[in-house]
Design a protein around this motif. Structure first.
Motif, PDB file in Angstrom:
ATOM      1  N   ALA A 231       0.843  -1.202   0.000  1.00 39.95           N
ATOM      2  CA  ALA A 231       0.000   0.000   0.000  1.00 39.95           C
ATOM      3  C   ALA A 231       0.879   1.254   0.000  1.00 39.95           C
ATOM      4  CB  ALA A 231      -0.934   0.000   1.206  1.00 39.95           C
ATOM      5  N   TYR A 232       1.928   1.260   0.814  1.00 36.80           N
ATOM      6  CA  TYR A 232       2.852   2.396   0.835  1.00 36.80           C
ATOM      7  C   TYR A 232       3.572   2.552  -0.510  1.00 36.80           C
ATOM      8  CZ  TYR A 232       2.693   3.798   5.751  1.00 36.80           C
ATOM      9  OH  TYR A 232       2.313   4.298   6.958  1.00 36.80           O
ATOM     10  N   SER A 233       3.956   1.432  -1.103  1.00 35.82           N
ATOM     11  CA  SER A 233       4.628   1.490  -2.410  1.00 35.82           C
ATOM     12  C   SER A 233       3.708   2.075  -3.473  1.00 35.82           C
ATOM     13  CB  SER A 233       5.086   0.100  -2.845  1.00 35.82           C
ATOM     14  OG  SER A 233       6.151  -0.337  -2.050  1.00 35.82           O
ATOM     15  N   ALA A 234       2.453   1.666  -3.466  1.00 37.79           N
ATOM     16  CA  ALA A 234       1.485   2.214  -4.420  1.00 37.79           C
ATOM     17  C   ALA A 234       1.318   3.720  -4.195  1.00 37.79           C
ATOM     18  CB  ALA A 234       0.147   1.499  -4.290  1.00 37.79           C
ATOM     19  N   PHE A 235       1.300   4.134  -2.933  1.00 39.97           N
ATOM     20  CA  PHE A 235       1.202   5.551  -2.584  1.00 39.97           C
ATOM     21  C   PHE A 235       2.396   6.317  -3.151  1.00 39.97           C
ATOM     22  CE2 PHE A 235       2.517   8.840   0.503  1.00 39.97           C
ATOM     23  CZ  PHE A 235       1.421   9.683   0.440  1.00 39.97           C
ATOM     24  N   GLY A 236       3.602   5.815  -2.893  1.00 40.19           N
ATOM     25  CA  GLY A 236       4.824   6.475  -3.381  1.00 40.19           C
ATOM     26  C   GLY A 236       4.883   6.532  -4.894  1.00 40.19           C
ATOM     27  N   LYS A 237       4.523   5.442  -5.538  1.00 45.10           N
ATOM     28  CA  LYS A 237       4.546   5.379  -6.998  1.00 45.10           C
ATOM     29  C   LYS A 237       3.577   6.387  -7.606  1.00 45.10           C
ATOM     30  CE  LYS A 237       4.192   2.032 -10.759  1.00 45.10           C
ATOM     31  NZ  LYS A 237       3.933   0.639 -11.112  1.00 45.10           N
ATOM     32  N   TYR A 238       2.369   6.479  -7.031  1.00 52.95           N
ATOM     33  CA  TYR A 238       1.365   7.418  -7.533  1.00 52.95           C
ATOM     34  C   TYR A 238       1.840   8.859  -7.388  1.00 52.95           C
ATOM     35  CZ  TYR A 238      -2.919  10.140  -7.854  1.00 52.95           C
ATOM     36  OH  TYR A 238      -3.856  11.071  -8.216  1.00 52.95           O
ATOM     37  N   VAL A 239       2.366   9.207  -6.215  1.00 47.30           N
ATOM     38  CA  VAL A 239       2.800  10.584  -5.962  1.00 47.30           C
ATOM     39  C   VAL A 239       3.932  10.974  -6.914  1.00 47.30           C
ATOM     40  CG1 VAL A 239       3.858  12.136  -4.271  1.00 47.30           C
ATOM     41  CG2 VAL A 239       2.029  10.601  -3.566  1.00 47.30           C
ATOM     42  N   VAL A 240       4.890  10.091  -7.107  1.00 46.32           N
ATOM     43  CA  VAL A 240       6.014  10.379  -8.015  1.00 46.32           C
ATOM     44  C   VAL A 240       5.516  10.517  -9.453  1.00 46.32           C
ATOM     45  CG1 VAL A 240       8.122   9.417  -9.013  1.00 46.32           C
ATOM     46  CG2 VAL A 240       7.798   9.391  -6.537  1.00 46.32           C
ATOM     47  N   GLN A 241       4.658   9.613  -9.892  1.00 45.55           N
ATOM     48  CA  GLN A 241       4.154   9.667 -11.267  1.00 45.55           C
ATOM     49  C   GLN A 241       3.370  10.955 -11.518  1.00 45.55           C
ATOM     50  OE1 GLN A 241       0.695   7.550 -11.998  1.00 45.55           O
ATOM     51  NE2 GLN A 241       0.744   7.855 -14.192  1.00 45.55           N
ATOM     52  N   GLN A 242       2.468  11.304 -10.594  1.00 48.38           N
ATOM     53  CA  GLN A 242       1.657  12.515 -10.776  1.00 48.38           C
ATOM     54  C   GLN A 242       2.497  13.780 -10.633  1.00 48.38           C
ATOM     55  OE1 GLN A 242      -1.600  12.695 -11.825  1.00 48.38           O
ATOM     56  NE2 GLN A 242      -1.166  10.542 -12.190  1.00 48.38           N
ATOM     57  N   GLY A 243       3.469  13.761  -9.727  1.00 52.38           N
ATOM     58  CA  GLY A 243       4.370  14.901  -9.580  1.00 52.38           C
ATOM     59  C   GLY A 243       5.164  15.141 -10.852  1.00 52.38           C
ATOM     60  N   ARG A 244       5.670  14.077 -11.438  1.00 59.14           N
ATOM     61  CA  ARG A 244       6.413  14.202 -12.701  1.00 59.14           C
ATOM     62  C   ARG A 244       5.501  14.679 -13.832  1.00 59.14           C
ATOM     63  NH1 ARG A 244      10.414   8.921 -12.710  1.00 59.14           N
ATOM     64  NH2 ARG A 244      11.967   9.852 -11.312  1.00 59.14           N
ATOM     65  N   THR A 245       4.252  14.200 -13.837  1.00 60.57           N
ATOM     66  CA  THR A 245       3.289  14.668 -14.843  1.00 60.57           C
ATOM     67  C   THR A 245       3.076  16.165 -14.701  1.00 60.57           C
ATOM     68  OG1 THR A 245       2.194  12.527 -14.889  1.00 60.57           O
ATOM     69  CG2 THR A 245       0.926  14.406 -15.697  1.00 60.57           C
ATOM     70  N   ASN A 246       2.914  16.630 -13.466  1.00 58.81           N
ATOM     71  CA  ASN A 246       2.728  18.060 -13.227  1.00 58.81           C
ATOM     72  C   ASN A 246       3.938  18.866 -13.680  1.00 58.81           C
ATOM     73  OD1 ASN A 246       0.205  17.622 -12.161  1.00 58.81           O
ATOM     74  ND2 ASN A 246       0.880  17.713 -10.034  1.00 58.81           N
ATOM     75  N   LEU A 247       5.136  18.337 -13.473  1.00 58.77           N
ATOM     76  CA  LEU A 247       6.345  19.039 -13.916  1.00 58.77           C
ATOM     77  C   LEU A 247       6.447  19.081 -15.435  1.00 58.77           C
ATOM     78  CD1 LEU A 247       9.052  17.751 -11.437  1.00 58.77           C
ATOM     79  CD2 LEU A 247       8.182  20.081 -11.627  1.00 58.77           C
ATOM     80  N   SER A 248       5.895  18.088 -16.101  1.00 57.87           N
ATOM     81  CA  SER A 248       5.987  18.020 -17.558  1.00 57.87           C
ATOM     82  C   SER A 248       4.974  18.921 -18.262  1.00 57.87           C
ATOM     83  CB  SER A 248       5.747  16.581 -18.036  1.00 57.87           C
ATOM     84  OG  SER A 248       6.745  15.743 -17.532  1.00 57.87           O
ATOM     85  N   LYS A 249       3.954  19.344 -17.533  1.00 57.02           N
ATOM     86  CA  LYS A 249       2.950  20.203 -18.154  1.00 57.02           C
ATOM     87  C   LYS A 249       3.596  21.497 -18.608  1.00 57.02           C
ATOM     88  CE  LYS A 249      -1.049  18.445 -15.710  1.00 57.02           C
ATOM     89  NZ  LYS A 249      -2.052  18.717 -14.683  1.00 57.02           N
ATOM     90  N   LYS A 250       3.059  22.040 -19.656  1.00 61.53           N
ATOM     91  CA  LYS A 250       3.633  23.232 -20.278  1.00 61.53           C
ATOM     92  C   LYS A 250       3.780  24.396 -19.298  1.00 61.53           C
ATOM     93  CE  LYS A 250       3.465  25.421 -24.729  1.00 61.53           C
ATOM     94  NZ  LYS A 250       2.818  25.485 -25.992  1.00 61.53           N
ATOM     95  N   THR A 251       2.827  24.550 -18.391  1.00 61.00           N
ATOM     96  CA  THR A 251       2.869  25.683 -17.464  1.00 61.00           C
ATOM     97  C   THR A 251       3.993  25.556 -16.446  1.00 61.00           C
ATOM     98  OG1 THR A 251       1.273  24.592 -16.027  1.00 61.00           O
ATOM     99  CG2 THR A 251       0.412  26.168 -17.633  1.00 61.00           C
TER     100      THR A 251
END
Length: 185
Positions: free
Chosen positions: A9-29
């Motif tokens: 459960a913790y691993s899924a939490f960490g994986k989700y946060v990293v993936q979404q954080g990287r997605t946010n960084l990749s956005k044009k804004t």
């Protein structure tokens, strides 16, 4: 007792946060904040470990990622022409930062200006000046020191979204771990 389900459960939490954080960084804004990609590459989590009944999860990133997420209050917006405060009170997980006496580092400002080919114009001819990255770096440094940095919440948003789901997932994982433990006994 091994906490296999809780660790998942913790691993899924960490994986989700990293993936979404990287997605946010990749956005044009957000790209101006991450033009080299170093913050994107540095964002990761350490797999949770079970030691003496404690399960820990750690997120790693470049230090300036916290400032980009939380924003920074400027020292005095009136120092620049048409200046306004960009740092705002937000509900970020990193707290509040502000410039008081020390300015942001000059070298990254110069590198950013060079990378984005930002130059001043000559007042007489109207043509762009060459090799003016240092002057632009000083200008950016002064402006950011006075006005601050607008919060982006690129990390806080996915962290909070995943954290809302975490207690339920941990409870399920813990109950499964207890049942597995009791079945072995």
């Amino acid at each position: 007792m091994k906490y296999k389900e809780m660790i998942q459960a913790y691993s899924a939490f960490g994986k989700y946060v990293v993936q979404q954080g990287r997605t946010n960084l990749s956005k044009k804004t957000k790209k101006p904040n991450n033009y080299t990609g170093s913050l994107y590459k540095s964002l990761k989590y350490t797999p949770p470990k079970d030691s003496n009944g404690r399960v820990t999860l750690t997120f790693l990133m470049d230090v300036y990622g916290m400032f980009q997420d939380a924003g920074v209050y400027g020292s005095d917006p009136s120092l620049v022409k048409k200046g306004k405060q960009k740092g705002k009170a937000t509900n970020t997980i990193f707290g509040r930062y502000s410039y008081k006496s020390k300015m942001p580092p000059l070298k990254p400002m110069m590198n950013w200006a060079k990378f984005n080919k930002i130059r001043f114009r000559d007042k007489k001819t109207g043509k762009y000046k060459k090799g003016d990255c240092k002057a632009i770096g000083f200008w950016l440094q002064k402006r950011i020191f006075a006005q601050g940095i607008t919060p982006s919440l690129w990390f806080t948003r996915p962290f909070r979204a995943a954290f809302k789901r975490l207690p339920e997932e941990l409870a399920i994982g813990f109950s499964e771990d207890v049942l597995n433990y009791l079945k072995k006994k």
